[in-house]
Design a protein around this motif. Structure first.
Motif, short mmCIF file in Angstrom:
data_model
loop_
_atom_site.label_atom_id
_atom_site.label_comp_id
_atom_site.label_asym_id
_atom_site.label_seq_id
_atom_site.Cartn_x
_atom_site.Cartn_y
_atom_site.Cartn_z
N THR A 20 8.44 3.13 4.50
CA THR A 20 9.72 2.44 4.33
C THR A 20 10.63 3.10 3.30
O THR A 20 11.83 2.84 3.28
CB THR A 20 9.51 0.99 3.89
OG1 THR A 20 8.88 0.98 2.60
CG2 THR A 20 8.67 0.21 4.89
N GLY A 21 10.04 3.92 2.42
CA GLY A 21 10.83 4.47 1.32
C GLY A 21 11.19 3.39 0.32
O GLY A 21 12.15 3.52 -0.43
N SER A 22 10.41 2.32 0.31
CA SER A 22 10.70 1.17 -0.53
C SER A 22 9.41 0.68 -1.19
O SER A 22 8.37 1.30 -1.08
CB SER A 22 11.32 0.06 0.33
OG SER A 22 11.77 -0.99 -0.47
N ALA A 23 9.51 -0.47 -1.86
CA ALA A 23 8.37 -1.01 -2.59
C ALA A 23 7.28 -1.57 -1.67
O ALA A 23 6.11 -1.56 -2.02
CB ALA A 23 8.83 -2.11 -3.55
N TYR A 24 7.67 -2.05 -0.50
CA TYR A 24 6.68 -2.62 0.42
C TYR A 24 7.27 -2.71 1.82
O TYR A 24 8.47 -2.59 2.02
CB TYR A 24 6.21 -4.01 -0.03
CG TYR A 24 7.30 -5.03 -0.22
CD1 TYR A 24 7.79 -5.77 0.86
CD2 TYR A 24 7.84 -5.27 -1.47
CE1 TYR A 24 8.79 -6.71 0.69
CE2 TYR A 24 8.84 -6.21 -1.66
CZ TYR A 24 9.31 -6.93 -0.57
OH TYR A 24 10.30 -7.86 -0.74
N ALA A 25 6.38 -2.92 2.79
CA ALA A 25 6.78 -3.14 4.18
C ALA A 25 6.64 -4.62 4.48
O ALA A 25 5.70 -5.27 4.02
CB ALA A 25 5.89 -2.33 5.12
N PRO A 51 7.91 -4.76 12.47
CA PRO A 51 8.63 -4.71 11.21
C PRO A 51 9.72 -5.79 11.23
O PRO A 51 10.54 -5.83 12.14
CB PRO A 51 9.25 -3.30 11.20
CG PRO A 51 8.42 -2.52 12.18
CD PRO A 51 8.01 -3.51 13.22
N ALA A 52 9.69 -6.67 10.26
CA ALA A 52 10.59 -7.83 10.28
C ALA A 52 12.06 -7.43 10.35
O ALA A 52 12.87 -8.11 10.98
CB ALA A 52 10.34 -8.71 9.05
N GLY A 53 12.42 -6.32 9.73
CA GLY A 53 13.81 -5.89 9.69
C GLY A 53 14.37 -5.41 11.01
O GLY A 53 15.59 -5.29 11.16
N CYS A 66 0.84 -1.20 0.00
CA CYS A 66 0.00 0.00 0.00
C CYS A 66 0.88 1.26 0.00
O CYS A 66 2.05 1.21 0.36
CB CYS A 66 -0.97 0.00 1.18
SG CYS A 66 -0.26 0.52 2.76
N GLN A 67 0.29 2.37 -0.40
CA GLN A 67 1.06 3.61 -0.48
C GLN A 67 1.54 4.07 0.89
O GLN A 67 2.61 4.66 0.99
CB GLN A 67 0.23 4.70 -1.14
CG GLN A 67 0.12 4.50 -2.64
CD GLN A 67 -0.62 5.63 -3.31
OE1 GLN A 67 -1.66 6.07 -2.84
NE2 GLN A 67 -0.07 6.09 -4.42
N TYR A 68 0.79 3.79 1.94
CA TYR A 68 1.24 4.18 3.28
C TYR A 68 2.54 3.45 3.63
O TYR A 68 3.48 4.05 4.14
CB TYR A 68 0.19 3.86 4.34
CG TYR A 68 -1.14 4.56 4.19
CD1 TYR A 68 -1.25 5.79 3.54
CD2 TYR A 68 -2.28 3.99 4.70
CE1 TYR A 68 -2.47 6.43 3.42
CE2 TYR A 68 -3.51 4.63 4.59
CZ TYR A 68 -3.60 5.84 3.95
OH TYR A 68 -4.81 6.46 3.84
#
Length: 138
Positions: free
Chosen positions: A36-41, A94-96, A29-31
């Motif tokens: 994340t500044g990335s393609a997905y969270a 967040p997995a990271g 989603c866009q949120y």
């Protein structure tokens, strides 16, 4: 004994989680793209878990997007995404930010209709195990 340990990038915040993972979603989603500044969270969801801040709980800031259920917790010093307690006691991690390996594979990609256009073009992009050497330009 905790099931998962995690921290932020600067090491100011440290936490442990006791509980079983329920799902692991890759959200497009866009949120989440903005977060994340990335393609997905990549977020882990736990319905019944106990989150304990071991260090730096005062460094955790939470932002809730007005008019939505979108919430993000992060370290106010380094900006790293951190666990947040959502509605009805749902814990989102967040997995990271985990220091413990996650053995669960992702459950699903969600909000794929919002995928970043450039994400599709990554299948043929070269891969490097580390930082590539600079290339000379003609």
């Amino acid at each position: 004994m905790p099931d998962y340990l995690g921290s932020c990038l600067c090491g100011n915040t440290k936490f442990e989680v006791q509980g079983d993972l329920d799902s692991f979603y890759l959200c497009h989603c866009q949120y989440c793209q903005k977060d994340t500044g990335s393609a997905y969270a990549a977020n882990l969801f736990l319905k019944s878990a106990k989150l304990t801040w071991l260090e730096g709980s005062e460094s955790v800031t939470t932002f809730t997007l007005p008019g939505s259920r979108h919430k993000k917790s992060f370290c106010k010093f380094c900006g790293s995404a951190l666990p947040s307690l959502q509605e009805a006691g749902l814990l989102v991690i967040p997995a990271g930010c985990l220091d413990t390996e996650v053995s669960m594979p992702p459950t699903a990609h969600i909000f794929t209709s919002r995928r970043a256009a450039w994400e599709e073009a990554t299948s043929d992009v070269p891969e490097f195990e580390g930082l590539p050497e600079p290339t000379k330009r003609a």
